[in-house]
Design an enzyme around this catalytic site. Structure first.
Site, mmCIF file in Angstrom:
data_model
loop_
_atom_site.group_PDB
_atom_site.id
_atom_site.type_symbol
_atom_site.label_atom_id
_atom_site.label_comp_id
_atom_site.label_asym_id
_atom_site.label_seq_id
_atom_site.Cartn_x
_atom_site.Cartn_y
_atom_site.Cartn_z
ATOM 1 N N TYR A 57 -16.063 2.712 9.792
ATOM 2 C CA TYR A 57 -14.597 2.682 9.777
ATOM 3 C C TYR A 57 -14.037 3.132 11.125
ATOM 4 O O TYR A 57 -13.168 2.483 11.716
ATOM 5 C CB TYR A 57 -14.099 3.575 8.633
ATOM 6 C CG TYR A 57 -12.604 3.670 8.503
ATOM 7 C CD1 TYR A 57 -11.809 2.535 8.518
ATOM 8 C CD2 TYR A 57 -11.983 4.905 8.342
ATOM 9 C CE1 TYR A 57 -10.435 2.619 8.385
ATOM 10 C CE2 TYR A 57 -10.615 5.008 8.195
ATOM 11 C CZ TYR A 57 -9.843 3.868 8.226
ATOM 12 O OH TYR A 57 -8.481 3.967 8.095
ATOM 13 N N GLY A 111 -3.537 -2.104 -2.453
ATOM 14 C CA GLY A 111 -2.109 -1.908 -2.755
ATOM 15 C C GLY A 111 -1.803 -2.426 -4.161
ATOM 16 O O GLY A 111 -2.651 -3.058 -4.793
ATOM 17 N N LYS A 155 -11.812 0.750 13.784
ATOM 18 C CA LYS A 155 -10.468 1.098 14.244
ATOM 19 C C LYS A 155 -10.451 1.362 15.756
ATOM 20 O O LYS A 155 -9.458 1.103 16.432
ATOM 21 C CB LYS A 155 -9.905 2.293 13.477
ATOM 22 C CG LYS A 155 -9.637 2.025 11.997
ATOM 23 C CD LYS A 155 -8.829 0.765 11.727
ATOM 24 C CE LYS A 155 -7.344 0.933 11.843
ATOM 25 N NZ LYS A 155 -6.603 -0.292 11.421
ATOM 26 N N LEU A 194 -0.379 -2.538 9.184
ATOM 27 C CA LEU A 194 -0.960 -1.451 8.383
ATOM 28 C C LEU A 194 -2.096 -1.932 7.491
ATOM 29 O O LEU A 194 -2.832 -1.122 6.941
ATOM 30 C CB LEU A 194 0.136 -0.834 7.490
ATOM 31 C CG LEU A 194 0.961 0.322 8.064
ATOM 32 C CD1 LEU A 194 1.644 -0.044 9.364
ATOM 33 C CD2 LEU A 194 2.008 0.765 7.057
ATOM 34 N N GLY A 236 0.829 -1.211 0.000
ATOM 35 C CA GLY A 236 0.000 0.000 0.000
ATOM 36 C C GLY A 236 0.856 1.251 0.000
ATOM 37 O O GLY A 236 2.094 1.178 -0.054
ATOM 38 N N PHE A 237 0.192 2.381 0.089
ATOM 39 C CA PHE A 237 0.890 3.667 0.037
ATOM 40 C C PHE A 237 1.857 3.819 1.213
ATOM 41 O O PHE A 237 3.081 3.918 1.021
ATOM 42 C CB PHE A 237 -0.169 4.776 -0.009
ATOM 43 C CG PHE A 237 0.306 6.137 0.368
ATOM 44 C CD1 PHE A 237 1.397 6.709 -0.269
ATOM 45 C CD2 PHE A 237 -0.347 6.862 1.362
ATOM 46 C CE1 PHE A 237 1.835 7.983 0.080
ATOM 47 C CE2 PHE A 237 0.078 8.128 1.710
ATOM 48 C CZ PHE A 237 1.171 8.689 1.087
ATOM 49 N N THR A 272 -11.879 -7.267 7.623
ATOM 50 C CA THR A 272 -10.430 -7.042 7.558
ATOM 51 C C THR A 272 -9.957 -6.252 8.766
ATOM 52 O O THR A 272 -8.952 -6.593 9.393
ATOM 53 C CB THR A 272 -10.074 -6.252 6.277
ATOM 54 O OG1 THR A 272 -10.633 -6.931 5.168
ATOM 55 C CG2 THR A 272 -8.594 -6.098 6.095
#
Ligand code: UDP
Length: 322
Positions: free
Chosen positions: A152, A36, A156, A76, A10-11, A95
């Site tokens: 989201y 990614g 988290k 991450l 990913g970034f 996920t």
């Protein structure tokens, strides 16, 4: 040292892998390439110290094999990006929740390996009464569960609680970093992120799509600064069990951002205002302002953002312009 970077294609993940390799780490990474890309890590594959596994973090068998090999896990891998969350609701929750549970369970069972958990400023939810500077202990203000954006933030938050529970009850060394808007080369606009979207639109002389009235503000941290912060707090013994904002407190309105990008790319693009319900979904709630208080981070490590918005944009434009 050996590290596992979940979401390493990913970034942020690919920049982190690059940095760890420079520091002579042996780096293992797992990524299912949902967001990614191989392009992000192609240059790293030449290194003998880099090992890429194209697989899912929900695959416990492979995760066990990988976590067994390493000293530290940078977790991450997650469903990220407002648009991605709205488009993939179930997968995002699985996920983000089950994936983190697997990382923590295995890190604990396989010798209490250190875990850096990537969290997010979405945790804070909406800003209140214009008081936009968020610090780690601040209350959270979320919308209804009928407004999908907030799922989201909830996933988290659960990840943060799980990590802290492992630290408190099992003495698992965990460090949590809450990323505010982070940007730079390799970030894609496909999942909603504003800067790569605006740059692409500007380079093609297409309308730059400003959502809402464009007066909302954000603070953008350059990826290189973010990586410095991650590795420094992951290495800092006193940071274990703690939560840190990672961001740049300098803010800019989205309208100013659009204008800056138009100017820096010499673009002929028009600026087009798009209502939120058209851009996302009916009833979508955006936060007006979001700004990190990074005094805690600064008190634990030597940190101050070194790249301002102008330079961040120039470097990102250069990446997109090829
Ligand atoms: N935004 C915009 N145009 C776009 C994409 C995003 O005006 O094409 C706005 C978005 O509504 C938000 C800000 O830019 O106010 C930052 O959006 P992003 O998705 O990058 O991050 P967020 O801070 O919302 O997580």
């Amino acid at each position: 040292m050996k590290a596992l970077v979940t979401g390493g294609a990913g970034f942020i993940g690919s920049h982190l892998c690059e940095n760890l390799l420079e520091k002579k780490y042996k780096v293992y990474t797992i990524d299912n390439l949902s967001t990614g890309t191989i392009e992000n890590i192609r240059h790293l594959k030449k290194s003998q110290s880099f090992h890429f596994y194209m697989d899912d973090i929900l695959n416990e068998k492979i995760m066990r094999n990988l976590i067994r090999k390493v000293d530290i896990v940078f977790h991450l891998a997650a469903a990220v990006g407002v648009k991605y969350i709205l488009d993939n609701p179930l997968e995002s929750i699985k996920t983000n929740v089950r994936g983190t549970e697997i990382v923590l369970e295995l890190a604990n069972d396989l010798g209490k390996k250190k875990v850096f958990l990537a969290s997010t400023s979405e945790i804070y939810g909406k800003d209140r009464n214009g008081a936009a500077l968020f610090k780690e202990t601040d209350d959270r203000l979320l919308g209804s569960t009928t407004k999908w954006r907030w799922s989201y933030s909830c996933t988290k938050a659960l990840d943060e609680f799980l990590s802290q529970a492992y630290y408190r009850e099992r003495k698992l060394p965990v460090v949590i970093g809450r990323f505010f808007n982070t940007c730079g080369p390799r970030q894609t606009g496909r999942y909603g992120m504003v800067i790569p979207r605006f740059i692409k639109q500007a380079l093609l002389d297409k309308p730059i799509t400003v959502y809402g009235d464009g007066k909302q503000t954000r603070c953008f941290l350059y990826i290189g600064d973010a990586i410095r912060a991650i590795t420094a707090i992951a290495e800092e013994k006193k940071a274990v069990g703690e939560i840190f904002n990672i961001g740049n407190p300098r803010s800019i309105t989205i309208m100013e951002l659009a204008e800056k990008i138009r100017k820096l790319t010499n673009s002929k693009s028009k600026i087009e205002f798009v209502p939120y319900e058209k851009a996302y979904e009916r009833g979508f709630e955006d936060m007006r302002h979001r700004k990190p208080d990074i005094s805690k981070l600064k008190s634990f490590i030597k940190f101050s953002p070194s790249v301002g918005i102008e330079e961040l944009l120039k470097r990102t434009i250069k990446y997109f312009a090829g």
